[in-house]
Write an enzyme that holds these catalytic residues in place. Sequence first.
Site, PDB file in Angstrom:
ATOM      1  N   HIS A 121       0.740  -1.183   0.089  1.00 24.81           N
ATOM      2  CA  HIS A 121       0.041   0.033   0.042  1.00 24.81           C
ATOM      3  C   HIS A 121       0.959   1.207   0.203  1.00 24.81           C
ATOM      4  O   HIS A 121       1.389   1.814   0.865  1.00 24.81           O
ATOM      5  CB  HIS A 121      -0.922  -0.029   1.253  1.00 24.81           C
ATOM      6  CG  HIS A 121      -1.988   1.022   1.275  1.00 24.81           C
ATOM      7  ND1 HIS A 121      -3.260   0.847   1.080  1.00 24.81           N
ATOM      8  CD2 HIS A 121      -1.957   2.553   1.548  1.00 24.81           C
ATOM      9  CE1 HIS A 121      -3.931   2.077   1.230  1.00 24.81           C
ATOM     10  NE2 HIS A 121      -2.963   2.946   1.311  1.00 24.81           N
TER      11      HIS A 121
ATOM     12  N   HIS B 262       1.531   5.289  -2.060  1.00 27.72           N
ATOM     13  CA  HIS B 262       0.954   6.416  -2.660  1.00 27.72           C
ATOM     14  C   HIS B 262       1.955   7.213  -3.547  1.00 27.72           C
ATOM     15  O   HIS B 262       2.369   8.201  -3.108  1.00 27.72           O
ATOM     16  CB  HIS B 262       0.283   7.308  -1.788  1.00 27.72           C
ATOM     17  CG  HIS B 262      -0.971   6.854  -1.183  1.00 27.72           C
ATOM     18  ND1 HIS B 262      -2.378   6.967  -1.786  1.00 27.72           N
ATOM     19  CD2 HIS B 262      -1.153   6.089   0.001  1.00 27.72           C
ATOM     20  CE1 HIS B 262      -3.232   6.391  -0.885  1.00 27.72           C
ATOM     21  NE2 HIS B 262      -2.755   5.735   0.090  1.00 27.72           N
TER      22      HIS B 262
ATOM     23  N   LYS C  74       1.679  10.827  -4.480  1.00 28.19           N
ATOM     24  CA  LYS C  74       1.921  11.999  -3.568  1.00 28.19           C
ATOM     25  C   LYS C  74       3.267  11.927  -2.669  1.00 28.19           C
ATOM     26  O   LYS C  74       3.654  12.820  -2.415  1.00 28.19           O
ATOM     27  CB  LYS C  74       0.820  11.560  -2.344  1.00 28.19           C
ATOM     28  CG  LYS C  74      -0.470  11.636  -2.793  1.00 28.19           C
ATOM     29  CD  LYS C  74      -1.427  11.368  -1.834  1.00 28.19           C
ATOM     30  CE  LYS C  74      -2.878  11.301  -1.912  1.00 28.19           C
ATOM     31  NZ  LYS C  74      -3.316  10.052  -2.527  1.00 28.19           N
TER      32      LYS C  74
ATOM     33  N   HIS D  52      -9.556   1.548   0.902  1.00 29.92           N
ATOM     34  CA  HIS D  52      -9.122   2.349   1.896  1.00 29.92           C
ATOM     35  C   HIS D  52     -10.552   2.359   2.978  1.00 29.92           C
ATOM     36  O   HIS D  52     -11.603   2.564   2.615  1.00 29.92           O
ATOM     37  CB  HIS D  52      -9.046   3.634   1.887  1.00 29.92           C
ATOM     38  CG  HIS D  52      -7.738   4.153   0.999  1.00 29.92           C
ATOM     39  ND1 HIS D  52      -7.358   3.746  -0.012  1.00 29.92           N
ATOM     40  CD2 HIS D  52      -6.745   4.943   1.600  1.00 29.92           C
ATOM     41  CE1 HIS D  52      -5.986   4.221  -0.324  1.00 29.92           C
ATOM     42  NE2 HIS D  52      -5.676   4.863   0.714  1.00 29.92           N
TER      43      HIS D  52
ATOM     44  N   GLU E 128     -10.692   4.286   7.749  1.00 32.57           N
ATOM     45  CA  GLU E 128      -9.557   4.883   8.314  1.00 32.57           C
ATOM     46  C   GLU E 128     -10.050   5.969   9.260  1.00 32.57           C
ATOM     47  O   GLU E 128      -9.929   7.167   9.133  1.00 32.57           O
ATOM     48  CB  GLU E 128      -8.853   5.573   7.335  1.00 32.57           C
ATOM     49  CG  GLU E 128      -7.604   6.014   7.450  1.00 32.57           C
ATOM     50  CD  GLU E 128      -6.665   6.594   6.407  1.00 32.57           C
ATOM     51  OE1 GLU E 128      -5.601   7.277   6.583  1.00 32.57           O
ATOM     52  OE2 GLU E 128      -7.264   6.567   5.132  1.00 32.57           O
TER      53      GLU E 128
ATOM     54  N   ASP F 251       2.426   2.880   3.395  1.00 38.25           N
ATOM     55  CA  ASP F 251       1.637   3.873   3.005  1.00 38.25           C
ATOM     56  C   ASP F 251       2.416   4.908   2.525  1.00 38.25           C
ATOM     57  O   ASP F 251       2.859   4.964   1.261  1.00 38.25           O
ATOM     58  CB  ASP F 251       0.787   4.238   4.237  1.00 38.25           C
ATOM     59  CG  ASP F 251      -0.816   4.737   3.901  1.00 38.25           C
ATOM     60  OD1 ASP F 251      -0.722   4.924   2.689  1.00 38.25           O
ATOM     61  OD2 ASP F 251      -1.512   4.904   4.593  1.00 38.25           O
ATOM     62  N   ASN F 252       2.421   6.143   3.173  1.00 39.44           N
ATOM     63  CA  ASN F 252       2.709   7.478   2.681  1.00 39.44           C
ATOM     64  C   ASN F 252       4.373   7.624   2.745  1.00 39.44           C
ATOM     65  O   ASN F 252       4.824   7.186   3.899  1.00 39.44           O
ATOM     66  CB  ASN F 252       2.013   8.646   3.412  1.00 39.44           C
ATOM     67  CG  ASN F 252       0.456   8.578   2.958  1.00 39.44           C
ATOM     68  OD1 ASN F 252      -0.041   7.808   3.606  1.00 39.44           O
ATOM     69  ND2 ASN F 252       0.174   8.956   1.794  1.00 39.44           N
TER      70      ASN F 252
END
Length: 423
Positions: A54, A56, A59, A202, A205, A301-302
């Site tokens: 997962h 991104h 971003k 998602h 969350e 994730d990020n």
Amino acid sequence: MSWLRSARTAAGELVDVELTGGRIAQVTPATGTLAAGEVDLSGQVLMPSFVEPHAHLDKALTASRAPNRTGDLLGAIAAMQDIADTLTHEDIVARAEAAIRTQLALGTTSIRTHVNVGGPMGMRALAALIEVRERWRDLADVQVVALVANPLAGQAGRDLRQALREGADVAGGCPHLDPEPDRAVGICLDAAGEAGVPMDLHTDETLNPRLLTLKTMADLVLRTGFPYQVTASHCVSLAVQDAKTQQQVAEQVAQARIAVVALPQTNLFLQGRDHPVATPRGLTAVRPLREAGATVAAGGDNLRDPFHPVGRGDALEVAALMVTCGHLSPEDALDAVTAAPRQALGLPPVLIAPGCRADLVALPAVDALEALGAASAQRTVWRAGTIVALTTVRTEIAAPAACDADRVRPHPAMSTTMEGAAP
């Protein structure tokens, strides 16, 4: 054909590994020999390469451009919206490739990335990530998830179908943010079924216990017999349910064969800011899910964006957090960034065993625990038997001053103990 010599496996065995045709041909007890052209892995642990379930990438690396002024999920969303006009095709490609290089150097050879489609971005970020996916195909496996806005009953639902037609690999969305969360899950499931692709949402969350679309997802998958892989990412609100609800939902998730992706870094950063006392961990209910037999993977994730402004892009950082916050054993934490995400993404398993694809990573350590704990940046990474990343580290430390034995005196408290000790 090539040999990796004197490697330590996560199970503690000292082995030689032969690679042929992109796969592991044989694994034998280490002989201690090393011929020209062979790779010496003495003092290193060899394990399956890591999988990021997962990300991104559209971003990634925007934290300095898009500060999250409130620190929470809505603040992060607003921050990205503020810079949407600056996210050109070229900018997205450059940052995504920088993130892939970072992760590949640290041993990640497969990445599933969500990408915003529709709204102010249109299909711009999707086109950029498809280009990146194709460019990196020989070095890393990249899956692209179409992450649509809300409400899914409107334009977002049409955007999802368009994104799947234009090359997205997986149907995505955020039903818990939709005005009609349960209906939104159904719309995503229908779009994925029509396109014949997996679904990765998602999911919940939030720490709001009233939102539990994970249960809706499991009910729909079981009732419809949805034939493709389903993944639920985040699932934070499951952690704040009572024990009976956790168990019931976890059992449904396992029965529906839904894989859950825990995302400790981002969820620990974003969640719980309105709980100044006894702040929740912001992590899904890892233990009930695992006890029910559900697949639980873990992802980063990020990467340094408004949703999580720090992070190294290292799967071992994620695994360490699963030990600290998820209370997993080190062995299970390593599984959560290797075997479990491969299952969640529909990838073939990788073991240090004959016949498996040679997607591997080696790093200096005496055993798997040290490999996880120290997480040296020095790593060798193979994809399909070919070295695709090699990082070496050299450290020089000044020596301490030499001791003058005549000048060393015991501490007074220590002196008393010594005088009272047996001769």
